[in-house]
Design a protein around this motif. Sequence first.
Motif, PDB file in Angstrom:
ATOM      1  N   PRO A 291      17.252  -9.273 -78.844  1.00 54.10           N
ATOM      2  CA  PRO A 291      15.952  -9.418 -78.171  1.00 54.10           C
ATOM      3  C   PRO A 291      15.603 -10.884 -77.898  1.00 54.10           C
ATOM      4  CG  PRO A 291      15.784  -8.167 -80.230  1.00 54.10           C
ATOM      5  CD  PRO A 291      17.093  -8.883 -80.248  1.00 54.10           C
ATOM      6  N   GLN A 292      16.586 -11.752 -77.825  1.00 48.86           N
ATOM      7  CA  GLN A 292      16.357 -13.189 -77.803  1.00 48.86           C
ATOM      8  C   GLN A 292      15.221 -13.630 -76.873  1.00 48.86           C
ATOM      9  OE1 GLN A 292      17.635 -15.327 -79.889  1.00 48.86           O
ATOM     10  NE2 GLN A 292      16.409 -16.965 -78.995  1.00 48.86           N
ATOM     11  N   LEU A 293      15.335 -13.287 -75.591  1.00 46.73           N
ATOM     12  CA  LEU A 293      14.346 -13.828 -74.650  1.00 46.73           C
ATOM     13  C   LEU A 293      12.980 -13.189 -74.860  1.00 46.73           C
ATOM     14  CD1 LEU A 293      16.683 -14.201 -71.599  1.00 46.73           C
ATOM     15  CD2 LEU A 293      15.709 -15.989 -73.034  1.00 46.73           C
ATOM     16  N   PHE A 294      12.984 -11.909 -75.213  1.00 50.82           N
ATOM     17  CA  PHE A 294      11.689 -11.257 -75.443  1.00 50.82           C
ATOM     18  C   PHE A 294      10.970 -11.878 -76.635  1.00 50.82           C
ATOM     19  CE2 PHE A 294      13.993  -7.971 -73.107  1.00 50.82           C
ATOM     20  CZ  PHE A 294      13.104  -7.785 -72.059  1.00 50.82           C
ATOM     21  N   LYS A 295      11.736 -12.197 -77.670  1.00 48.25           N
ATOM     22  CA  LYS A 295      11.025 -12.756 -78.827  1.00 48.25           C
ATOM     23  C   LYS A 295      10.506 -14.146 -78.515  1.00 48.25           C
ATOM     24  CE  LYS A 295      15.026 -14.157 -81.721  1.00 48.25           C
ATOM     25  NZ  LYS A 295      15.546 -14.163 -83.080  1.00 48.25           N
ATOM     26  N   GLN A 296      11.236 -14.878 -77.673  1.00 44.83           N
ATOM     27  CA  GLN A 296      10.716 -16.191 -77.280  1.00 44.83           C
ATOM     28  C   GLN A 296       9.451 -16.033 -76.428  1.00 44.83           C
ATOM     29  OE1 GLN A 296      15.028 -18.232 -76.726  1.00 44.83           O
ATOM     30  NE2 GLN A 296      13.304 -19.564 -76.356  1.00 44.83           N
TER      31      GLN A 296
ATOM     32  N   PHE B  50      23.483  -4.572 -78.615  1.00 43.51           N
ATOM     33  CA  PHE B  50      24.672  -3.970 -77.994  1.00 43.51           C
ATOM     34  C   PHE B  50      25.556  -5.058 -77.412  1.00 43.51           C
ATOM     35  CE2 PHE B  50      20.970  -1.293 -77.807  1.00 43.51           C
ATOM     36  CZ  PHE B  50      21.423  -0.046 -78.204  1.00 43.51           C
ATOM     37  N   ARG B  51      26.798  -5.102 -77.821  1.00 43.69           N
ATOM     38  CA  ARG B  51      27.723  -6.092 -77.254  1.00 43.69           C
ATOM     39  C   ARG B  51      29.055  -5.422 -76.973  1.00 43.69           C
ATOM     40  NH1 ARG B  51      25.868 -11.349 -80.982  1.00 43.69           N
ATOM     41  NH2 ARG B  51      23.653 -10.890 -80.652  1.00 43.69           N
ATOM     42  N   ASP B  52      29.465  -5.505 -75.731  1.00 39.54           N
ATOM     43  CA  ASP B  52      30.701  -4.831 -75.321  1.00 39.54           C
ATOM     44  C   ASP B  52      31.878  -5.790 -75.528  1.00 39.54           C
ATOM     45  OD1 ASP B  52      32.638  -3.274 -74.264  1.00 39.54           O
ATOM     46  OD2 ASP B  52      31.868  -3.265 -72.215  1.00 39.54           O
TER      47      ASP B  52
ATOM     48  N   THR C 166      22.749  -3.499 -85.952  1.00 41.50           N
ATOM     49  CA  THR C 166      21.321  -3.663 -86.219  1.00 41.50           C
ATOM     50  C   THR C 166      21.029  -5.047 -86.781  1.00 41.50           C
ATOM     51  OG1 THR C 166      21.293  -1.328 -86.754  1.00 41.50           O
ATOM     52  CG2 THR C 166      19.345  -2.581 -87.352  1.00 41.50           C
ATOM     53  N   GLN C 167      20.051  -5.689 -86.195  1.00 45.00           N
ATOM     54  CA  GLN C 167      19.650  -7.007 -86.688  1.00 45.00           C
ATOM     55  C   GLN C 167      18.217  -6.971 -87.196  1.00 45.00           C
ATOM     56  OE1 GLN C 167      19.988  -9.863 -83.489  1.00 45.00           O
ATOM     57  NE2 GLN C 167      22.118 -10.304 -83.986  1.00 45.00           N
ATOM     58  N   LEU C 168      17.968  -7.794 -88.209  1.00 47.55           N
ATOM     59  CA  LEU C 168      16.581  -8.154 -88.479  1.00 47.55           C
ATOM     60  C   LEU C 168      16.322  -9.359 -87.597  1.00 47.55           C
ATOM     61  CD1 LEU C 168      13.886  -8.180 -89.994  1.00 47.55           C
ATOM     62  CD2 LEU C 168      14.936  -9.747 -91.619  1.00 47.55           C
TER      63      LEU C 168
ATOM     64  N   MET D 297      27.293 -23.477 -78.131  1.00 49.80           N
ATOM     65  CA  MET D 297      27.925 -22.905 -79.310  1.00 49.80           C
ATOM     66  C   MET D 297      27.088 -21.758 -79.876  1.00 49.80           C
ATOM     67  SD  MET D 297      29.723 -25.006 -82.266  1.00 49.80           S
ATOM     68  CE  MET D 297      30.789 -24.265 -83.464  1.00 49.80           C
ATOM     69  N   HIS D 298      25.777 -21.904 -79.887  1.00 47.94           N
ATOM     70  CA  HIS D 298      24.924 -20.788 -80.340  1.00 47.94           C
ATOM     71  C   HIS D 298      24.491 -20.017 -79.096  1.00 47.94           C
ATOM     72  CE1 HIS D 298      22.579 -18.364 -82.895  1.00 47.94           C
ATOM     73  NE2 HIS D 298      21.414 -18.888 -82.614  1.00 47.94           N
ATOM     74  N   HIS D 299      23.389 -20.362 -78.497  1.00 49.46           N
ATOM     75  CA  HIS D 299      23.058 -19.842 -77.173  1.00 49.46           C
ATOM     76  C   HIS D 299      22.254 -20.915 -76.455  1.00 49.46           C
ATOM     77  CE1 HIS D 299      19.190 -18.997 -78.875  1.00 49.46           C
ATOM     78  NE2 HIS D 299      19.630 -17.987 -79.612  1.00 49.46           N
ATOM     79  N   PRO D 300      22.078 -20.776 -75.149  1.00 49.75           N
ATOM     80  CA  PRO D 300      21.524 -21.901 -74.373  1.00 49.75           C
ATOM     81  C   PRO D 300      20.042 -22.172 -74.596  1.00 49.75           C
ATOM     82  CG  PRO D 300      22.143 -20.073 -72.928  1.00 49.75           C
ATOM     83  CD  PRO D 300      22.535 -19.677 -74.309  1.00 49.75           C
TER      84      PRO D 300
ATOM     85  N   ILE E  76      15.941 -23.512 -83.963  1.00 51.70           N
ATOM     86  CA  ILE E  76      14.719 -23.961 -83.319  1.00 51.70           C
ATOM     87  C   ILE E  76      15.047 -23.972 -81.829  1.00 51.70           C
ATOM     88  CG2 ILE E  76      13.120 -25.894 -83.073  1.00 51.70           C
ATOM     89  CD1 ILE E  76      13.026 -24.386 -85.832  1.00 51.70           C
ATOM     90  N   ARG E  77      14.090 -23.511 -81.007  1.00 50.80           N
ATOM     91  CA  ARG E  77      14.386 -23.312 -79.580  1.00 50.80           C
ATOM     92  C   ARG E  77      13.889 -24.472 -78.730  1.00 50.80           C
ATOM     93  NH1 ARG E  77      17.149 -19.021 -81.690  1.00 50.80           N
ATOM     94  NH2 ARG E  77      15.717 -17.493 -82.565  1.00 50.80           N
ATOM     95  N   ILE E  78      14.389 -24.459 -77.528  1.00 51.42           N
ATOM     96  CA  ILE E  78      13.877 -25.388 -76.525  1.00 51.42           C
ATOM     97  C   ILE E  78      12.509 -24.873 -76.071  1.00 51.42           C
ATOM     98  CG2 ILE E  78      14.235 -26.240 -74.190  1.00 51.42           C
ATOM     99  CD1 ILE E  78      17.302 -25.718 -74.725  1.00 51.42           C
TER     100      ILE E  78
END
Length: 584
Positions: free
Chosen positions: A205-210, A227-229, A241-243, A452-455, A488-490
């Motif tokens: 849910p990365q972008l939604f949580k941001q 879900f990752r193919d 499942t992630q917390l 390396m992590h995500h953008p 910590i995010r941009i």
Amino acid sequence: MQKPPRANPYRDAWAGDLDAGRAGSSARVAGWVHRRRDHGGLIFVDLRDRSGIVQLVFHPDQPEAFAAAERLRPEHVLSAQGEVVRRAPENVNPNIPTGEIELQVAEVTPLAESETPPFPIDEDTPVDEMLRLRHRMLDLRREGMRDALVLRDAVIRTMRETLAAEDFLEIETPILTRSTPEGARDFLVPNRREPGTWYALPQSPQLFKQLLMMSGYERYYQIARCFRDEDTRADRQAEFTQLDVEMGFVEEDDVLGVMERLMAKVFALAGFDVPAPPWERLPYDEAMLRWGSDRPDRRFGLEIVDVGDALRGSDFKVFESVLGSGGVVRAINAGNQSLSRSELDGLNEVVQRHGGKAVAWATVEETGAWRSPIAKFLGPERTQAAGELLGASFGDLLLFVADQRDVAATALGGLRLELGRRFGLISEDVHDVHWVVDFPMFERTEEGWTAMHHPFTAPTGSFDDPGAMRSRGYDIVVDGSELGGGSIRIHEQDVQRKVFELLGMDEEEAQSRFGFLLDALRFGAPPHGGIALGIDRVVAVMAGRDSIRDVIAFPKTASGQDPLTGAPAEIDERQLRELGLRLR
Ligand code: ASP
């Protein structure tokens, strides 16, 4: 169980909760025949329900019940009523909580019969996993699976309770969405209403949580399905499942603090003995240097040592040319181990499996000199200096890899793990938990840079030298498994744009893929950060299971099949037509 069941025609008590305190009273229980034994005119049935097992005794002087008991077989379902009686002292079974009593059955109601199961339910013997997955409803009846799912429930409940007490809100985010960028392939869902357009299932849910942070829901969490193919990789599931956690106006200490409080409670659930937090924060470079991994297993030694400077300038061409081209020579002191020549040769394969080329070896003689094919090229001064760095003493086996830095690190990291296992150095009772921090922000690929992590991870350092930039990311590592990570995010538009640019995304592409995030950054985005923990892995590590499939009720095989339902399966012509799809 915490609460007795409401008395109904099936039961008025849980089987596993009956104890000597109930002796003399009547009870009705319901469940499955776990085991059945005929004993000199008496029939014993271990009756199992979710709470546990109680022994039923059938006497011939209750002819109807006795006759019914003669027909019972494993996994038949029944309800039975009788008197709770104390067992004679010599018959007490100390292995089960109900072992002091038994139920003398007066009346029994058979509720369902069962065919003979394809594998025993009453023993935790190894069973072929395909068979277990094909008959998962039966496999889930077994004690090992039940314990794992009970633990999983406790873990998730503790997470929810801890976060609620820390003012977090549980908020759901969509499953049908558009591609989210965690770097894997998306699962896609065709849109019937507009053929040619697709939903993607979220990789997280990365972008939604941001966005939720930008909307002011400053402390968010969710038990989120992701879900990752991905192509088959060891012990991954396409859905897991992630917390998932995100916080507004925070720095690293805030996020790590919450997670440490939470994980300390989670670990305590299973008596998984880790030191009290705060947990060490290990810089990525140090992890790679000393353990050859960004998720080091520090339950045992065999640390990697850089011996390049000590060995530099010798006649050994292999080392010299590597050192001359900016590479490294690193080594492990494997301790007092005598390996045969063929075992030593076999170590080359281990190193190659982890991306290296070859391993050189030496054993330390009584004088401190090295017995090794390369010793004479290195010379006594260099071997002595390297030996000191390695803490070498008589009988020790020293193993060397020379290569470019990252290759040498990973190769020795793989070798170290394999040796740790082979020499039996990894104790299951000792646990290690720590953070890895200060990751590189970008990694070089053939096409350019990737994150390396995500953008959306906040970088430190200058965009003039992307290779030297670090990220404000953190991973939590337990016993050599990465249980989760975040950053910590941009929160500044121009930084986000620069990152996209460096990743080779032009303005237009960035706008089309992540326009909604860029928009949100224009309307007052707070500093924020978060983390996600892999719940399957957390439970597997705590339960001491090798595979996360053993802590998921209905998992898929490594190749993504579900032998139970037969998914994935073909769909019919009509469904394809409706979706505007044609198979090629
Ligand atoms: N969404 C990230 C992941 O799934 C975790 C995070 O950055 O919070 O890896």
